[in-house]
Scaffold this active site. Sequence first.
Site, PDB file in Angstrom:
ATOM      1  CD  GLU A   1     -66.815 -11.543 143.543  1.00 42.68           C
ATOM      2  OE1 GLU A   1     -66.078 -12.556 143.534  1.00 42.68           O
ATOM      3  OE2 GLU A   1     -66.399 -10.405 143.249  1.00 42.68           O
TER       4      GLU A   1
ATOM      5  N   GLY B   1     -66.585 -16.321 151.609  1.00 46.25           N
ATOM      6  CA  GLY B   1     -67.029 -15.825 150.322  1.00 46.25           C
ATOM      7  C   GLY B   1     -66.325 -14.515 150.035  1.00 46.25           C
ATOM      8  CE1 TYR B   2     -61.465 -13.913 148.683  1.00 41.97           C
ATOM      9  CE2 TYR B   2     -62.665 -15.973 148.431  1.00 41.97           C
ATOM     10  CZ  TYR B   2     -61.536 -15.280 148.817  1.00 41.97           C
ATOM     11  OH  TYR B   2     -60.479 -15.961 149.347  1.00 41.97           O
ATOM     12  CG  LEU B   3     -68.267  -8.665 150.466  1.00 40.36           C
ATOM     13  CD1 LEU B   3     -68.028  -7.624 151.550  1.00 40.36           C
ATOM     14  CD2 LEU B   3     -69.757  -8.776 150.154  1.00 40.36           C
TER      15      LEU B   3
END
Length: 155
Positions: free
Chosen positions: A82, A28-30
């Site tokens: 996100e 996942g992406y911060l």
Amino acid sequence: MIEIERKFLVKDDSFKKEAFAKNHIAQGYLCSLAERSVRIRIKGDKGFITVKGISDDAGMSRFEWEKEIPVAEAESLLHLCEKGMIDKMRFEVKSGPHVFEVDEFYGDNEGLIVAEIELHSETEPFEKPQWLGEEVTGDTRYYNASLNITPFKKW
């Protein structure tokens, strides 16, 4: 550190019988801005945090910093990411002195298979396996951060 890589679509799944390793990856992406992305990844039984900068004009080179972190911390950080999740199986395939990382995507990116090769220079020659398809280096749609926002199934 500057990462130099080229990215290709894959024509068929014959690469699987050539693979010497495979690992499930959840990430996942911060932060998934074009200028920088901060990725949390669980690959097999290891956790990682990675920061990537913006790509050069050719899309081959960009800053990358990665650090291994405990899986429990990576799992906790994935909850802060996100919306969206990248789910894929990574196959490692030797080709001459290089290794292709071939990602078979699942979930909202099902049907997409992309191969990447890391190089020492943008002009370094490499052997192209028969299963290697069209080059998509620099096409931002194929960046994992982009696939997280606009999955392959929505194209």
